[in-house]
Design a protein around this motif. Structure first.
Motif, mmCIF file in Angstrom:
data_model
loop_
_atom_site.group_PDB
_atom_site.id
_atom_site.type_symbol
_atom_site.label_atom_id
_atom_site.label_comp_id
_atom_site.label_asym_id
_atom_site.label_seq_id
_atom_site.Cartn_x
_atom_site.Cartn_y
_atom_site.Cartn_z
ATOM 1 N N LEU A 148 10.528 -15.752 7.211
ATOM 2 C CA LEU A 148 10.392 -14.315 7.021
ATOM 3 C C LEU A 148 11.743 -13.620 7.002
ATOM 4 N N PHE A 149 11.743 -12.424 6.434
ATOM 5 C CA PHE A 149 12.916 -11.562 6.448
ATOM 6 C C PHE A 149 12.458 -10.211 6.976
ATOM 7 N N LEU A 150 13.057 -9.763 8.071
ATOM 8 C CA LEU A 150 12.730 -8.476 8.684
ATOM 9 C C LEU A 150 13.812 -7.489 8.301
ATOM 10 N N ARG A 151 13.385 -6.315 7.814
ATOM 11 C CA ARG A 151 14.353 -5.331 7.342
ATOM 12 C C ARG A 151 13.789 -3.932 7.497
ATOM 13 N N PRO A 152 14.682 -2.924 7.443
ATOM 14 C CA PRO A 152 14.194 -1.540 7.486
ATOM 15 C C PRO A 152 13.357 -1.212 6.253
ATOM 16 N N ALA A 153 12.540 -0.200 6.370
ATOM 17 C CA ALA A 153 11.762 0.290 5.227
ATOM 18 C C ALA A 153 12.618 1.242 4.409
ATOM 19 N N TRP A 154 12.489 1.128 3.095
ATOM 20 C CA TRP A 154 13.228 1.990 2.174
ATOM 21 C C TRP A 154 12.252 2.873 1.421
ATOM 22 N N THR A 155 12.736 3.968 0.885
ATOM 23 C CA THR A 155 11.902 4.934 0.171
ATOM 24 C C THR A 155 11.032 4.256 -0.887
ATOM 25 N N GLU A 156 11.612 3.320 -1.635
ATOM 26 C CA GLU A 156 10.856 2.658 -2.701
ATOM 27 C C GLU A 156 9.781 1.702 -2.191
ATOM 28 N N ASP A 157 9.691 1.495 -0.859
ATOM 29 C CA ASP A 157 8.665 0.629 -0.259
ATOM 30 C C ASP A 157 7.346 1.352 -0.021
ATOM 31 N N ALA A 158 7.304 2.660 -0.194
ATOM 32 C CA ALA A 158 6.140 3.444 0.233
ATOM 33 C C ALA A 158 4.820 2.923 -0.339
ATOM 34 N N ALA A 159 4.744 2.696 -1.628
ATOM 35 C CA ALA A 159 3.479 2.260 -2.236
ATOM 36 C C ALA A 159 3.074 0.874 -1.738
ATOM 37 N N GLU A 160 4.026 -0.057 -1.657
ATOM 38 C CA GLU A 160 3.702 -1.413 -1.199
ATOM 39 C C GLU A 160 3.326 -1.418 0.285
ATOM 40 N N LEU A 161 4.035 -0.627 1.086
ATOM 41 C CA LEU A 161 3.691 -0.505 2.508
ATOM 42 C C LEU A 161 2.284 0.057 2.644
ATOM 43 N N HIS A 162 1.984 1.085 1.899
ATOM 44 C CA HIS A 162 0.652 1.687 1.933
ATOM 45 C C HIS A 162 -0.423 0.658 1.614
ATOM 46 N N THR A 163 -0.210 -0.136 0.582
ATOM 47 C CA THR A 163 -1.180 -1.168 0.202
ATOM 48 C C THR A 163 -1.341 -2.213 1.302
ATOM 49 N N ALA A 164 -0.242 -2.628 1.908
ATOM 50 C CA ALA A 164 -0.284 -3.685 2.926
ATOM 51 C C ALA A 164 -1.000 -3.247 4.201
ATOM 52 N N ILE A 165 -0.790 -2.014 4.624
ATOM 53 C CA ILE A 165 -1.322 -1.573 5.920
ATOM 54 C C ILE A 165 -2.702 -0.926 5.820
ATOM 55 N N THR A 166 -3.096 -0.457 4.646
ATOM 56 C CA THR A 166 -4.322 0.324 4.508
ATOM 57 C C THR A 166 -5.568 -0.557 4.501
ATOM 58 N N HIS A 167 -5.865 -1.057 5.681
ATOM 59 C CA HIS A 167 -7.085 -1.826 5.947
ATOM 60 C C HIS A 167 -7.592 -1.324 7.293
ATOM 61 N N GLU A 168 -8.827 -0.918 7.357
ATOM 62 C CA GLU A 168 -9.348 -0.388 8.610
ATOM 63 C C GLU A 168 -9.200 -1.399 9.745
ATOM 64 N N ALA A 169 -9.338 -2.688 9.451
ATOM 65 C CA ALA A 169 -9.193 -3.732 10.473
ATOM 66 C C ALA A 169 -7.778 -3.787 11.043
ATOM 67 N N VAL A 170 -6.788 -3.335 10.288
ATOM 68 C CA VAL A 170 -5.403 -3.275 10.772
ATOM 69 C C VAL A 170 -5.192 -1.978 11.556
ATOM 70 N N ILE A 171 -5.497 -0.862 10.918
ATOM 71 C CA ILE A 171 -5.217 0.459 11.488
ATOM 72 C C ILE A 171 -5.925 0.661 12.823
ATOM 73 N N ARG A 172 -7.140 0.164 12.974
ATOM 74 C CA ARG A 172 -7.886 0.390 14.219
ATOM 75 C C ARG A 172 -7.222 -0.262 15.421
ATOM 76 N N ASN A 173 -6.314 -1.215 15.185
ATOM 77 C CA ASN A 173 -5.627 -1.900 16.282
ATOM 78 C C ASN A 173 -4.228 -1.350 16.542
ATOM 79 N N LEU A 174 -3.890 -0.237 15.901
ATOM 80 C CA LEU A 174 -2.600 0.412 16.118
ATOM 81 C C LEU A 174 -2.830 1.722 16.867
ATOM 82 N N THR A 175 -1.819 2.154 17.602
ATOM 83 C CA THR A 175 -1.997 3.390 18.377
ATOM 84 C C THR A 175 -1.634 4.641 17.590
#
Length: 191
Positions: A8-35
């Protein structure tokens, strides 16, 4: 801050990541386990996350998986301050579950945390998400031995949670096995 682990490669989020980040995290099974992430999670939420301030002592990084056609966002991992205590948090998109990526990413970040002088790191997981507890135990965290109701923006309510501690001062609960030396191992690798 950039961190490379075996896969893996861990890095800061950049402005151009918004759409891909949105797609990756937008699952109710993920979000319900975050505060802090709301449900539904909108593109504007991803943009706000990316636009947030970063602190060297408390990095928040995207987990990316390098490949022959570039890398893809598969999750996030970070440290934050909660009432004067360092807290670890992480999430993975469902297609990345069950492959050890959360353990690998969090382990890499914890080595960095030790290098930054962190000595006691806490983590919580909602009681109905035992897989996260297994990740924490693999990382050497010890159960605090108590349950606490914690708020989840994704659930819109509180839910029972279990607390854990990774400490340089010894073991907090649990059985006697080689996990008690893992924090010391992290310190040696960070030196």
């Amino acid at each position: 801050m950039f961190i490379r682990s075996e896969r893996l490669f861990l890095r800061p989020a950049w402005t151009e990541d918004a759409a891909e980040l949105h797609t990756a995290i937008t699952h109710e099974a993920v979000i319900r386990n975050l505060t802090r992430a709301p449900w539904p999670y909108e593109l504007a939420d991803a943009q706000a996350f990316i636009g947030g301030s970063q602190q060297t002592r408390y990095p928040t990084l995207l987990i990316t998986q390098p490949g022959s056609t570039g890398s893809r966002i598969i999750g996030g991992v970070g440290l934050h301050d909660e009432d004067g205590q360092t807290q670890l948090g992480y999430w993975l998109t469902p297609s990345a579950w069950g492959r050890g990526y959360a353990t690998e990413a969090a382990s890499a970040l914890l080595r960095t945390a030790v290098a930054l002088g962190q000595s006691n790191i806490r983590a919580w997981h909602f009681s109905d998400n035992p897989a996260s507890g297994r990740v924490l135990c693999k990382l050497g965290f010890r159960p605090l031995g108590r349950s606490e109701d914690r708020y989840s923006a994704g659930r819109g309510s509180v839910a029972p949670s279990r607390g854990y501690l990774l400490s340089g001062e010894g073991v907090v609960g649990g059985d006697d096995d080689d996990r008690s030396t893992q924090f010391e191992d992290l310190q040696m690798h960070a030196a």
